[in-house]
Write a protein that holds these residues in place. Structure first.
Motif, PDB file in Angstrom:
ATOM      1  N   ILE A  50     -10.524  -6.834  -2.767  1.00  0.00           N
ATOM      2  CA  ILE A  50      -9.476  -6.793  -1.748  1.00  0.00           C
ATOM      3  C   ILE A  50      -8.194  -7.417  -2.300  1.00  0.00           C
ATOM      4  O   ILE A  50      -8.185  -8.566  -2.739  1.00  0.00           O
ATOM      5  CB  ILE A  50      -9.909  -7.557  -0.472  1.00  0.00           C
ATOM      6  CG1 ILE A  50     -11.101  -6.870   0.174  1.00  0.00           C
ATOM      7  CG2 ILE A  50      -8.756  -7.658   0.512  1.00  0.00           C
ATOM      8  CD1 ILE A  50     -10.802  -5.517   0.763  1.00  0.00           C
ATOM      9  N   ASN A  51      -7.109  -6.628  -2.290  1.00  0.00           N
ATOM     10  CA  ASN A  51      -5.804  -7.136  -2.712  1.00  0.00           C
ATOM     11  C   ASN A  51      -4.719  -6.518  -1.828  1.00  0.00           C
ATOM     12  O   ASN A  51      -4.045  -5.571  -2.210  1.00  0.00           O
ATOM     13  CB  ASN A  51      -5.548  -6.809  -4.184  1.00  0.00           C
ATOM     14  CG  ASN A  51      -4.277  -7.463  -4.709  1.00  0.00           C
ATOM     15  OD1 ASN A  51      -3.579  -8.157  -3.984  1.00  0.00           O
ATOM     16  ND2 ASN A  51      -3.974  -7.228  -5.973  1.00  0.00           N
ATOM     17  N   PRO A  52      -4.547  -7.055  -0.610  1.00  0.00           N
ATOM     18  CA  PRO A  52      -3.566  -6.481   0.319  1.00  0.00           C
ATOM     19  C   PRO A  52      -2.142  -6.891  -0.054  1.00  0.00           C
ATOM     20  O   PRO A  52      -1.916  -7.888  -0.738  1.00  0.00           O
ATOM     21  CB  PRO A  52      -3.975  -7.070   1.668  1.00  0.00           C
ATOM     22  CG  PRO A  52      -4.588  -8.383   1.311  1.00  0.00           C
ATOM     23  CD  PRO A  52      -5.266  -8.181  -0.015  1.00  0.00           C
ATOM     24  N   ASN A  53      -1.171  -6.126   0.427  1.00  0.00           N
ATOM     25  CA  ASN A  53       0.223  -6.470   0.149  1.00  0.00           C
ATOM     26  C   ASN A  53       1.005  -6.771   1.412  1.00  0.00           C
ATOM     27  O   ASN A  53       2.221  -6.976   1.361  1.00  0.00           O
ATOM     28  CB  ASN A  53       0.916  -5.344  -0.635  1.00  0.00           C
ATOM     29  CG  ASN A  53       0.959  -4.026   0.135  1.00  0.00           C
ATOM     30  OD1 ASN A  53       0.529  -3.964   1.282  1.00  0.00           O
ATOM     31  ND2 ASN A  53       1.464  -2.972  -0.503  1.00  0.00           N
ATOM     32  N   HIS A  54       0.344  -6.786   2.558  1.00  0.00           N
ATOM     33  CA  HIS A  54       1.049  -6.980   3.823  1.00  0.00           C
ATOM     34  C   HIS A  54       1.416  -8.453   4.002  1.00  0.00           C
ATOM     35  O   HIS A  54       0.697  -9.348   3.556  1.00  0.00           O
ATOM     36  CB  HIS A  54       0.177  -6.508   4.997  1.00  0.00           C
ATOM     37  CG  HIS A  54       0.938  -6.286   6.265  1.00  0.00           C
ATOM     38  ND1 HIS A  54       1.273  -7.308   7.113  1.00  0.00           N
ATOM     39  CD2 HIS A  54       1.447  -5.151   6.803  1.00  0.00           C
ATOM     40  CE1 HIS A  54       1.942  -6.818   8.140  1.00  0.00           C
ATOM     41  NE2 HIS A  54       2.057  -5.514   7.973  1.00  0.00           N
ATOM     42  N   THR A  55       2.515  -8.708   4.649  1.00  0.00           N
ATOM     43  CA  THR A  55       2.979 -10.092   4.820  1.00  0.00           C
ATOM     44  C   THR A  55       2.040 -10.917   5.697  1.00  0.00           C
ATOM     45  O   THR A  55       2.103 -12.137   5.673  1.00  0.00           O
ATOM     46  CB  THR A  55       4.386 -10.111   5.456  1.00  0.00           C
ATOM     47  OG1 THR A  55       4.357  -9.369   6.679  1.00  0.00           O
ATOM     48  CG2 THR A  55       5.402  -9.492   4.521  1.00  0.00           C
ATOM     49  N   GLU A  56       1.175 -10.265   6.443  1.00  0.00           N
ATOM     50  CA  GLU A  56       0.242 -11.005   7.284  1.00  0.00           C
ATOM     51  C   GLU A  56      -1.117 -11.195   6.608  1.00  0.00           C
ATOM     52  O   GLU A  56      -2.097 -11.528   7.243  1.00  0.00           O
ATOM     53  CB  GLU A  56       0.042 -10.276   8.613  1.00  0.00           C
ATOM     54  CG  GLU A  56       1.293 -10.214   9.475  1.00  0.00           C
ATOM     55  CD  GLU A  56       1.024  -9.536  10.803  1.00  0.00           C
ATOM     56  OE1 GLU A  56      -0.118  -9.598  11.280  1.00  0.00           O
ATOM     57  OE2 GLU A  56       1.956  -8.941  11.351  1.00  0.00           O
ATOM     58  N   LYS A  57      -1.156 -11.002   5.289  1.00  0.00           N
ATOM     59  CA  LYS A  57      -2.445 -11.069   4.594  1.00  0.00           C
ATOM     60  C   LYS A  57      -3.080 -12.457   4.638  1.00  0.00           C
ATOM     61  O   LYS A  57      -4.271 -12.607   4.455  1.00  0.00           O
ATOM     62  CB  LYS A  57      -2.286 -10.622   3.143  1.00  0.00           C
ATOM     63  CG  LYS A  57      -1.400 -11.517   2.298  1.00  0.00           C
ATOM     64  CD  LYS A  57      -1.243 -10.926   0.908  1.00  0.00           C
ATOM     65  CE  LYS A  57      -0.304 -11.783   0.052  1.00  0.00           C
ATOM     66  NZ  LYS A  57      -0.095 -11.196  -1.267  1.00  0.00           N
ATOM     67  N   TYR A  58      -2.258 -13.502   4.865  1.00  0.00           N
ATOM     68  CA  TYR A  58      -2.813 -14.853   4.943  1.00  0.00           C
ATOM     69  C   TYR A  58      -3.847 -14.931   6.072  1.00  0.00           C
ATOM     70  O   TYR A  58      -4.877 -15.577   5.943  1.00  0.00           O
ATOM     71  CB  TYR A  58      -1.697 -15.863   5.183  1.00  0.00           C
ATOM     72  CG  TYR A  58      -0.527 -15.700   4.243  1.00  0.00           C
ATOM     73  CD1 TYR A  58      -0.649 -16.050   2.907  1.00  0.00           C
ATOM     74  CD2 TYR A  58       0.689 -15.174   4.678  1.00  0.00           C
ATOM     75  CE1 TYR A  58       0.404 -15.885   2.029  1.00  0.00           C
ATOM     76  CE2 TYR A  58       1.750 -15.006   3.799  1.00  0.00           C
ATOM     77  CZ  TYR A  58       1.603 -15.366   2.470  1.00  0.00           C
ATOM     78  OH  TYR A  58       2.645 -15.189   1.615  1.00  0.00           O
ATOM     79  N   ASP A  59      -3.562 -14.279   7.200  1.00  0.00           N
ATOM     80  CA  ASP A  59      -4.511 -14.216   8.306  1.00  0.00           C
ATOM     81  C   ASP A  59      -5.584 -13.167   8.050  1.00  0.00           C
ATOM     82  O   ASP A  59      -6.736 -13.334   8.435  1.00  0.00           O
ATOM     83  CB  ASP A  59      -3.794 -13.863   9.617  1.00  0.00           C
ATOM     84  CG  ASP A  59      -2.947 -15.011  10.127  1.00  0.00           C
ATOM     85  OD1 ASP A  59      -1.928 -14.724  10.766  1.00  0.00           O
ATOM     86  OD2 ASP A  59      -3.311 -16.177   9.889  1.00  0.00           O
ATOM     87  N   ALA A  60      -5.191 -12.100   7.383  1.00  0.00           N
ATOM     88  CA  ALA A  60      -6.086 -10.963   7.234  1.00  0.00           C
ATOM     89  C   ALA A  60      -7.338 -11.307   6.444  1.00  0.00           C
ATOM     90  O   ALA A  60      -8.430 -10.824   6.736  1.00  0.00           O
ATOM     91  CB  ALA A  60      -5.337  -9.807   6.562  1.00  0.00           C
ATOM     92  N   MET A  61      -7.211 -12.136   5.434  1.00  0.00           N
ATOM     93  CA  MET A  61      -8.351 -12.501   4.598  1.00  0.00           C
ATOM     94  C   MET A  61      -9.433 -13.239   5.394  1.00  0.00           C
ATOM     95  O   MET A  61     -10.601 -13.265   5.007  1.00  0.00           O
ATOM     96  CB  MET A  61      -7.897 -13.410   3.456  1.00  0.00           C
ATOM     97  CG  MET A  61      -6.974 -12.746   2.450  1.00  0.00           C
ATOM     98  SD  MET A  61      -7.881 -11.703   1.313  1.00  0.00           S
ATOM     99  CE  MET A  61      -6.670 -11.577  -0.016  1.00  0.00           C
ATOM    100  N   HIS A  62      -9.055 -13.852   6.497  1.00  0.00           N
ATOM    101  CA  HIS A  62      -9.981 -14.685   7.264  1.00  0.00           C
ATOM    102  C   HIS A  62     -11.214 -13.906   7.705  1.00  0.00           C
ATOM    103  O   HIS A  62     -12.345 -14.397   7.636  1.00  0.00           O
ATOM    104  CB  HIS A  62      -9.252 -15.281   8.467  1.00  0.00           C
ATOM    105  CG  HIS A  62     -10.020 -16.361   9.152  1.00  0.00           C
ATOM    106  ND1 HIS A  62      -9.643 -16.900  10.355  1.00  0.00           N
ATOM    107  CD2 HIS A  62     -11.163 -17.006   8.809  1.00  0.00           C
ATOM    108  CE1 HIS A  62     -10.509 -17.828  10.711  1.00  0.00           C
ATOM    109  NE2 HIS A  62     -11.440 -17.913   9.799  1.00  0.00           N
ATOM    110  N   GLY A  63     -11.007 -12.681   8.155  1.00  0.00           N
ATOM    111  CA  GLY A  63     -12.125 -11.876   8.631  1.00  0.00           C
ATOM    112  C   GLY A  63     -13.156 -11.607   7.549  1.00  0.00           C
ATOM    113  O   GLY A  63     -14.371 -11.592   7.812  1.00  0.00           O
ATOM    114  N   ILE A  64     -12.687 -11.408   6.324  1.00  0.00           N
ATOM    115  CA  ILE A  64     -13.604 -11.135   5.220  1.00  0.00           C
ATOM    116  C   ILE A  64     -14.492 -12.342   4.944  1.00  0.00           C
ATOM    117  O   ILE A  64     -15.702 -12.217   4.738  1.00  0.00           O
ATOM    118  CB  ILE A  64     -12.812 -10.730   3.959  1.00  0.00           C
ATOM    119  CG1 ILE A  64     -12.077  -9.405   4.222  1.00  0.00           C
ATOM    120  CG2 ILE A  64     -13.737 -10.594   2.751  1.00  0.00           C
ATOM    121  CD1 ILE A  64     -11.114  -9.013   3.152  1.00  0.00           C
ATOM    122  N   THR A  65     -13.901 -13.530   4.952  1.00  0.00           N
ATOM    123  CA  THR A  65     -14.703 -14.728   4.698  1.00  0.00           C
ATOM    124  C   THR A  65     -15.649 -15.036   5.855  1.00  0.00           C
ATOM    125  O   THR A  65     -16.745 -15.553   5.648  1.00  0.00           O
ATOM    126  CB  THR A  65     -13.794 -15.935   4.407  1.00  0.00           C
ATOM    127  OG1 THR A  65     -12.864 -16.113   5.487  1.00  0.00           O
ATOM    128  CG2 THR A  65     -13.009 -15.720   3.123  1.00  0.00           C
TER     129      THR A  65
END
Length: 278
Positions: A59-74
């Motif tokens: 997973i390597n997103p480029n969206h500015t909200e990726k800081y929150d987005a990674m949370h679901g994966i963990t």
């Protein structure tokens, strides 16, 4: 499935996650340069909770909200039973870091983890290794963390992992994490006793010759280490000489540990020597 410059929007990622949750054949998913928000991240949490066949996720997103987005994966990793390789590239927020630490404490399937940058402060760096120590069923063999802070206590906790010889870790990359020679003394003492780790990369930082001498003393007795990367620090004359003395004593034809000192400051007369075979 590999999608670089992934054209799916946030709603497309959510639909993909719904399909992934029910899929029983896909084993690898690589998503790079795509939009991802908290909502699509939580969809990943649901997918990873129910999916049992996916083995590799990049997973390597480029969206500015990726800081929150990674949370679901963990969060999903805490309940997932089948994933073996997880690559998380991109900055995390503190909630994601804490969730990743919790996952390491309970997950039993993951064998490879790359988090770049992990961005752990010293307390979380220590908590990560404490969680690993507390999970005897962990399958983790390859660990790559980048850009973390360490203090005496955090280095001690990592040293405890090395000293315990109770984890399955074989390859450890802690890049841009260590800058204190005094902290390295504890790591070196534990490394001398470790009988499992074959590759240790602690490159990029501010370690000096004192830290290098501690590590040189450790590798004299460590029987299994095959690669030690100390590149891009501030190691100078006595640090180089500590490894050269071991190399000379063992003979230049000796096939064993490879020490990488590129990007440091070798003494006069050794300007072309950046690697030692010990």
């Amino acid at each position: 499935v590999t999608m670089i410059f992934c054209p799916l929007g946030d709603s497309g990622i959510i639909d993909l996650c719904k399909a992934l949750g029910n899929n029983t054949s896909l084993t690898s998913l690589h998503l790079q340069a795509f939009a991802m928000t908290f909502e699509s991240g939580m969809a990943f949490a649901d997918a990873l909770t129910s999916n049992t066949t996916l083995q590799s996720l990049y997973i390597n997103p480029n969206h500015t909200e990726k800081y929150d987005a990674m949370h679901g994966i963990t969060l999903g990793l805490q309940k997932n039973k089948g994933l073996k390789t997880l690559n998380l590239f991109g900055d995390m927020n503190d909630a994601t870091r804490d969730s990743l630490i919790q996952a390491i404490g309970v997950n039993t399937s993951l064998t490879e983890l790359r988090a770049s940058p992990a961005g752990f402060v010293a307390a979380r760096f220590a908590a990560f290794f404490n969680a690993l120590l507390a999970n005897p069923a962990s399958s983790l063999q390859f660990l790559h963390l980048q850009r973390c802070e360490t203090t005496w206590g955090a280095a001690q906790k990592f040293a405890e992992v090395l000293r315990a010889n109770s984890t399955k870790l074989r390859t450890i990359n802690l890049i841009d994490c260590f800058s204190s020679d005094s902290d390295m003394k504890h790591v070196a003492e534990a490394l001398a006793l470790n009988q499992h780790v074959t590759s240790l990369n602690i490159s990029k930082g501010m370690l000096g010759s004192e830290g290098a001498r501690h590590l040189a003393q450790a590798v004299r007795t460590n029987p299994v280490l095959q690669m030690l990367d100390l590149s891009n620090h501030s190691i100078r004359d006595s640090g180089f000489m500590a490894f050269k003395e071991i190399s000379d004593a063992r003979g230049h034809d000796h096939v064993g540990l490879l020490v990488n000192l590129a990007g440091n400051d070798p003494p006069i007369g050794m300007s072309e020597v950046y690697q030692f075979r010990l």
